[in-house]
Design a protein around this motif. Structure first.
Motif, PDB file in Angstrom:
ATOM      1  N   PHE A  37       0.831  -1.201   0.000  1.00  0.00           N
ATOM      2  CA  PHE A  37       0.000   0.000   0.000  1.00  0.00           C
ATOM      3  C   PHE A  37       0.870   1.257   0.000  1.00  0.00           C
ATOM      4  N   SER A  38       1.978   1.225   0.713  1.00  0.00           N
ATOM      5  CA  SER A  38       2.823   2.416   0.795  1.00  0.00           C
ATOM      6  C   SER A  38       3.603   2.671  -0.486  1.00  0.00           C
ATOM      7  N   THR A  39       3.711   1.665  -1.360  1.00  0.00           N
ATOM      8  CA  THR A  39       4.437   1.850  -2.614  1.00  0.00           C
ATOM      9  C   THR A  39       3.526   2.112  -3.807  1.00  0.00           C
ATOM     10  N   LEU A  40       2.206   2.106  -3.609  1.00  0.00           N
ATOM     11  CA  LEU A  40       1.287   2.362  -4.724  1.00  0.00           C
ATOM     12  C   LEU A  40       1.364   3.826  -5.149  1.00  0.00           C
ATOM     13  N   PRO A  41       1.279   4.079  -6.446  1.00  0.00           N
ATOM     14  CA  PRO A  41       1.251   5.478  -6.889  1.00  0.00           C
ATOM     15  C   PRO A  41      -0.089   6.127  -6.519  1.00  0.00           C
ATOM     16  N   ILE A  42      -0.046   7.415  -6.258  1.00  0.00           N
ATOM     17  CA  ILE A  42      -1.251   8.147  -5.865  1.00  0.00           C
ATOM     18  C   ILE A  42      -2.076   8.427  -7.117  1.00  0.00           C
ATOM     19  N   LYS A  43      -3.360   8.069  -7.052  1.00  0.00           N
ATOM     20  CA  LYS A  43      -4.260   8.278  -8.192  1.00  0.00           C
ATOM     21  C   LYS A  43      -5.431   9.139  -7.745  1.00  0.00           C
ATOM     22  N   ALA A  44      -6.170   9.637  -8.722  1.00  0.00           N
ATOM     23  CA  ALA A  44      -7.310  10.499  -8.423  1.00  0.00           C
ATOM     24  C   ALA A  44      -8.470   9.695  -7.827  1.00  0.00           C
ATOM     25  N   PHE A  45      -8.660   8.464  -8.280  1.00  0.00           N
ATOM     26  CA  PHE A  45      -9.759   7.626  -7.801  1.00  0.00           C
ATOM     27  C   PHE A  45      -9.166   6.395  -7.128  1.00  0.00           C
ATOM     28  N   PRO A  46      -9.012   6.410  -5.819  1.00  0.00           N
ATOM     29  CA  PRO A  46      -8.243   5.388  -5.109  1.00  0.00           C
ATOM     30  C   PRO A  46      -9.015   4.108  -4.780  1.00  0.00           C
ATOM     31  N   VAL A  47      -9.485   3.382  -5.782  1.00  0.00           N
ATOM     32  CA  VAL A  47     -10.207   2.136  -5.524  1.00  0.00           C
ATOM     33  C   VAL A  47      -9.224   1.048  -5.089  1.00  0.00           C
ATOM     34  N   ARG A  48      -8.129   0.954  -5.793  1.00  0.00           N
ATOM     35  CA  ARG A  48      -7.162  -0.083  -5.475  1.00  0.00           C
ATOM     36  C   ARG A  48      -6.546   0.149  -4.091  1.00  0.00           C
ATOM     37  N   GLU A  49      -6.240   1.413  -3.784  1.00  0.00           N
ATOM     38  CA  GLU A  49      -5.675   1.714  -2.468  1.00  0.00           C
ATOM     39  C   GLU A  49      -6.668   1.374  -1.351  1.00  0.00           C
ATOM     40  N   GLY A  50      -7.925   1.690  -1.573  1.00  0.00           N
ATOM     41  CA  GLY A  50      -8.945   1.376  -0.571  1.00  0.00           C
ATOM     42  C   GLY A  50      -9.115  -0.107  -0.367  1.00  0.00           C
ATOM     43  N   GLY A  51      -9.078  -0.873  -1.445  1.00  0.00           N
ATOM     44  CA  GLY A  51      -9.200  -2.327  -1.335  1.00  0.00           C
ATOM     45  C   GLY A  51      -8.032  -2.950  -0.601  1.00  0.00           C
ATOM     46  N   VAL A  52      -6.827  -2.495  -0.924  1.00  0.00           N
ATOM     47  CA  VAL A  52      -5.634  -3.026  -0.258  1.00  0.00           C
ATOM     48  C   VAL A  52      -5.641  -2.639   1.218  1.00  0.00           C
ATOM     49  N   ALA A  53      -5.994  -1.405   1.507  1.00  0.00           N
ATOM     50  CA  ALA A  53      -6.030  -0.952   2.900  1.00  0.00           C
ATOM     51  C   ALA A  53      -7.106  -1.690   3.693  1.00  0.00           C
ATOM     52  N   PHE A  54      -8.251  -1.910   3.089  1.00  0.00           N
ATOM     53  CA  PHE A  54      -9.332  -2.630   3.763  1.00  0.00           C
ATOM     54  C   PHE A  54      -8.917  -4.074   4.054  1.00  0.00           C
ATOM     55  N   LEU A  55      -8.315  -4.738   3.079  1.00  0.00           N
ATOM     56  CA  LEU A  55      -7.876  -6.118   3.274  1.00  0.00           C
ATOM     57  C   LEU A  55      -6.793  -6.204   4.344  1.00  0.00           C
ATOM     58  N   ALA A  56      -5.845  -5.273   4.333  1.00  0.00           N
ATOM     59  CA  ALA A  56      -4.796  -5.269   5.352  1.00  0.00           C
ATOM     60  C   ALA A  56      -5.396  -5.021   6.735  1.00  0.00           C
ATOM     61  N   SER A  57      -6.379  -4.161   6.822  1.00  0.00           N
ATOM     62  CA  SER A  57      -7.015  -3.866   8.099  1.00  0.00           C
ATOM     63  C   SER A  57      -7.763  -5.076   8.640  1.00  0.00           C
ATOM     64  N   VAL A  58      -8.501  -5.760   7.789  1.00  0.00           N
ATOM     65  CA  VAL A  58      -9.251  -6.947   8.216  1.00  0.00           C
ATOM     66  C   VAL A  58      -8.293  -8.059   8.637  1.00  0.00           C
ATOM     67  N   LEU A  59      -7.263  -8.305   7.846  1.00  0.00           N
ATOM     68  CA  LEU A  59      -6.295  -9.344   8.197  1.00  0.00           C
ATOM     69  C   LEU A  59      -5.566  -9.000   9.484  1.00  0.00           C
ATOM     70  N   GLY A  60      -5.238  -7.741   9.679  1.00  0.00           N
ATOM     71  CA  GLY A  60      -4.580  -7.322  10.912  1.00  0.00           C
ATOM     72  C   GLY A  60      -5.482  -7.491  12.126  1.00  0.00           C
TER      73      GLY A  60
END
Length: 75
Positions: A37-60
Motif C-alpha cells: 500500500f505504501s508503494t502504490l502510486p497516488i491516483k485520483a480515484f483510489p479504488v485499489r488503495e482502498g481495497g488493499v487498505a481494507f484487506l490489510a485492516s481486516v487481516l490485521g
C-alpha cells in the motif's frame, strides 16, 4: 440446568495448536499488504488503495485476535 449438563463441551473449529501459525500468517500478510500500500502510486480515484487498505485492516484485526487467543487471552 439439566440441558446445560447434557450438552457436549465446547470444541473450537480451529485447533489451538494451529493458532500461532495462523497468527503469523495473518500478521505477515498484513505487513506485506501495508508495504504494498505504501508503494502504490497516488491516483485520483483510489479504488485499489482502498481495497488493499481494507484487506490489510481486516487481516490485521483477525491476526491480533488470533495472536491473543494463541497466548491464552481468549477474547
Amino acid at each position: 440446568q439439566v440441558l446445560h449438563q447434557s450438552l457436549p463441551p465446547f470444541s473450537p473449529y480451529v485447533p489451538v495448536s494451529l493458532l500461532p501459525f495462523l497468527a503469523l500468517l495473518l500478521l505477515a500478510s498484513t505487513f506485506a499488504l501495508t508495504f504494498y500500500f505504501s508503494t502504490l502510486p497516488i491516483k485520483a480515484f483510489p479504488v485499489r488503495e482502498g481495497g488493499v487498505a481494507f484487506l490489510a485492516s481486516v487481516l490485521g484485526g483477525f491476526g491480533v485476535v488470533v495472536l491473543f487467543c494463541s497466548v491464552g487471552v481468549y477474547v
